[in-house]
Design a protein around this motif. Structure first.
Motif, PDB file in Angstrom:
ATOM      1  N   ALA A   1      92.756  13.036  59.057  1.00  0.00           N
ATOM      2  CA  ALA A   1      92.778  14.072  57.878  1.00  0.00           C
ATOM      3  C   ALA A   1      92.664  15.351  58.843  1.00  0.00           C
ATOM      4  N   ALA A   2      91.694  15.484  59.634  1.00  0.00           N
ATOM      5  CA  ALA A   2      91.447  16.894  60.340  1.00  0.00           C
ATOM      6  C   ALA A   2      92.621  16.972  61.143  1.00  0.00           C
ATOM      7  N   ALA A   3      93.220  16.097  61.967  1.00  0.00           N
ATOM      8  CA  ALA A   3      94.216  16.478  62.876  1.00  0.00           C
ATOM      9  C   ALA A   3      95.397  16.739  62.059  1.00  0.00           C
ATOM     10  N   PHE A   4      95.477  16.079  60.924  1.00  0.00           N
ATOM     11  CA  PHE A   4      96.740  16.442  60.142  1.00  0.00           C
ATOM     12  C   PHE A   4      96.761  17.931  59.650  1.00  0.00           C
ATOM     13  N   TYR A   5      95.517  18.174  59.234  1.00  0.00           N
ATOM     14  CA  TYR A   5      95.476  19.575  58.727  1.00  0.00           C
ATOM     15  C   TYR A   5      95.566  20.682  59.862  1.00  0.00           C
ATOM     16  N   GLN A   6      95.270  20.279  61.092  1.00  0.00           N
ATOM     17  CA  GLN A   6      95.185  21.169  62.222  1.00  0.00           C
ATOM     18  C   GLN A   6      96.810  21.448  62.548  1.00  0.00           C
ATOM     19  N   LYS A   7      97.624  20.270  62.297  1.00  0.00           N
ATOM     20  CA  LYS A   7      99.168  20.398  62.513  1.00  0.00           C
ATOM     21  C   LYS A   7      99.708  21.447  61.466  1.00  0.00           C
ATOM     22  N   GLN A   8      98.907  21.417  60.312  1.00  0.00           N
ATOM     23  CA  GLN A   8      99.481  22.108  59.087  1.00  0.00           C
ATOM     24  C   GLN A   8      99.315  23.381  59.467  1.00  0.00           C
ATOM     25  N   GLY A   9      98.500  23.909  60.592  1.00  0.00           N
ATOM     26  CA  GLY A   9      97.999  25.412  60.771  1.00  0.00           C
ATOM     27  C   GLY A   9      96.686  25.575  60.360  1.00  0.00           C
ATOM     28  N   PHE A  10      95.859  24.650  59.702  1.00  0.00           N
ATOM     29  CA  PHE A  10      94.212  24.791  59.391  1.00  0.00           C
ATOM     30  C   PHE A  10      93.526  24.869  60.829  1.00  0.00           C
ATOM     31  N   VAL A  11      92.477  25.865  60.429  1.00  0.00           N
ATOM     32  CA  VAL A  11      91.619  25.964  61.748  1.00  0.00           C
ATOM     33  C   VAL A  11      90.103  25.770  61.135  1.00  0.00           C
ATOM     34  N   PHE A  12      89.427  25.065  62.048  1.00  0.00           N
ATOM     35  CA  PHE A  12      87.972  24.858  61.710  1.00  0.00           C
ATOM     36  C   PHE A  12      87.201  26.194  61.600  1.00  0.00           C
ATOM     37  N   LEU A  13      86.281  26.308  60.482  1.00  0.00           N
ATOM     38  CA  LEU A  13      85.643  27.599  60.536  1.00  0.00           C
ATOM     39  C   LEU A  13      83.975  26.825  60.708  1.00  0.00           C
ATOM     40  N   PRO A  14      83.134  27.744  61.387  1.00  0.00           N
ATOM     41  CA  PRO A  14      81.700  27.333  61.536  1.00  0.00           C
ATOM     42  C   PRO A  14      81.112  27.364  60.104  1.00  0.00           C
ATOM     43  N   GLU A  15      81.481  26.745  59.141  1.00  0.00           N
ATOM     44  CA  GLU A  15      81.014  26.586  57.757  1.00  0.00           C
ATOM     45  C   GLU A  15      80.822  25.104  57.303  1.00  0.00           C
ATOM     46  N   TRP A  16      79.675  24.815  57.120  1.00  0.00           N
ATOM     47  CA  TRP A  16      79.369  23.419  56.423  1.00  0.00           C
ATOM     48  C   TRP A  16      78.814  23.294  55.251  1.00  0.00           C
ATOM     49  N   GLU A  17      78.824  22.118  54.540  1.00  0.00           N
ATOM     50  CA  GLU A  17      78.139  22.163  53.141  1.00  0.00           C
ATOM     51  C   GLU A  17      78.156  20.536  53.100  1.00  0.00           C
ATOM     52  N   ALA A  18      77.292  20.256  51.977  1.00  0.00           N
ATOM     53  CA  ALA A  18      77.231  18.867  51.579  1.00  0.00           C
ATOM     54  C   ALA A  18      78.175  18.428  50.649  1.00  0.00           C
ATOM     55  N   LEU A  19      78.832  17.230  50.713  1.00  0.00           N
ATOM     56  CA  LEU A  19      79.817  16.825  49.981  1.00  0.00           C
ATOM     57  C   LEU A  19      79.099  16.699  48.305  1.00  0.00           C
ATOM     58  N   GLU A  20      79.777  17.149  47.505  1.00  0.00           N
ATOM     59  CA  GLU A  20      79.164  17.212  46.121  1.00  0.00           C
ATOM     60  C   GLU A  20      78.727  15.838  45.658  1.00  0.00           C
ATOM     61  N   SER A  21      79.835  14.844  45.836  1.00  0.00           N
ATOM     62  CA  SER A  21      79.674  13.329  45.373  1.00  0.00           C
ATOM     63  C   SER A  21      78.817  12.536  46.267  1.00  0.00           C
ATOM     64  N   HIS A  22      78.669  12.993  47.311  1.00  0.00           N
ATOM     65  CA  HIS A  22      77.908  12.388  48.445  1.00  0.00           C
ATOM     66  C   HIS A  22      77.018  13.266  49.559  1.00  0.00           C
ATOM     67  N   PRO A  23      76.034  13.672  49.028  1.00  0.00           N
ATOM     68  CA  PRO A  23      75.240  14.884  49.536  1.00  0.00           C
ATOM     69  C   PRO A  23      74.920  14.685  51.058  1.00  0.00           C
ATOM     70  N   HIS A  24      74.854  13.123  51.461  1.00  0.00           N
ATOM     71  CA  HIS A  24      74.582  12.977  52.917  1.00  0.00           C
ATOM     72  C   HIS A  24      75.699  13.325  53.806  1.00  0.00           C
ATOM     73  N   ILE A  25      77.075  13.252  53.177  1.00  0.00           N
ATOM     74  CA  ILE A  25      77.853  13.634  53.988  1.00  0.00           C
ATOM     75  C   ILE A  25      78.365  15.102  53.989  1.00  0.00           C
ATOM     76  N   GLN A  26      78.130  15.614  55.230  1.00  0.00           N
ATOM     77  CA  GLN A  26      78.538  17.160  55.808  1.00  0.00           C
ATOM     78  C   GLN A  26      80.136  17.382  55.649  1.00  0.00           C
ATOM     79  N   VAL A  27      80.633  18.268  55.280  1.00  0.00           N
ATOM     80  CA  VAL A  27      82.118  18.638  55.329  1.00  0.00           C
ATOM     81  C   VAL A  27      82.168  20.060  55.965  1.00  0.00           C
ATOM     82  N   GLN A  28      83.210  20.216  56.715  1.00  0.00           N
ATOM     83  CA  GLN A  28      83.473  21.299  57.377  1.00  0.00           C
ATOM     84  C   GLN A  28      84.571  22.189  56.703  1.00  0.00           C
TER      85      GLN A  28
END
Length: 164
Positions: free
Chosen positions: A129-156
């Motif tokens: 998914a990350a590689a796909f989004y990069q191909k669509q012009g999205f870039v990573f930001l230095p911002e992380w948060e816990a996934l609401e449904s699974h708080p142990h998973i950090q999403v960027q």
């Protein structure tokens, strides 16, 4: 691919929206902020209301004939940020242009609603998914948060900026 149609949902699309969303949550339970259990608890009236497109929230479905095979949504958060959420394509249709078509539809919707920036959250372990989004012009930001449904998973957070 020639029979694939991508369009915003209307109230009458609620059964297809419900089917696609529940399929996505079963297929990739840790990829979304919602859980299958919470979504399965929505009433038909809830789904009908969700299927109505507004500038604040628009769901897009990809159809192969009358079968829903993909989903994505544009949602404006309370802080005014425009988000790409609920992105999913049925396993049999991955690697085709369905996902790109859904992302393009969400980008166009965001721009049409006056948003020059679109953000999304992705778990870095979800490399495809990350590689796909990069191909669509999205870039990573230095911002992380816990996934609401699974708080142990950090999403960027990733962002896409509309061409000026």
């Amino acid at each position: 691919m020639n029979n694939i149609l991508i369009r915003p949902t209307t109230a009458s699309d609620w059964p297809a929206l419900k089917a696609a969303r529940l399929a996505a949550l079963l297929d990739a339970p840790t990829a979304f902020g919602a859980s299958h259990a919470s979504a399965a608890g929505f009433s038909d009236a809830d789904w009908q209301q969700r299927a109505v497109s507004t500038p604040q929230r628009t769901f897009f479905l990809a159809f192969d004939g009358d079968k829903p095979i993909g989903l994505a949504a544009q949602v404006v958060a309370g802080n005014g940020e425009c988000h790409l959420i609920a992105m999913w394509v049925h396993r049999e249709y991955r690697g085709l242009a369905v996902a790109q078509g859904l992302v393009d539809a969400v980008k166009q919707c965001a721009v049409n609603n006056g948003h020059a920036r679109l953000v999304l959250d992705v778990a870095p372990e979800n490399a495809r998914a990350a590689a796909f989004y990069q191909k669509q012009g999205f870039v990573f930001l230095p911002e992380w948060e816990a996934l609401e449904s699974h708080p142990h998973i950090q999403v960027q957070k990733m962002e896409w900026l509309a061409p000026a």
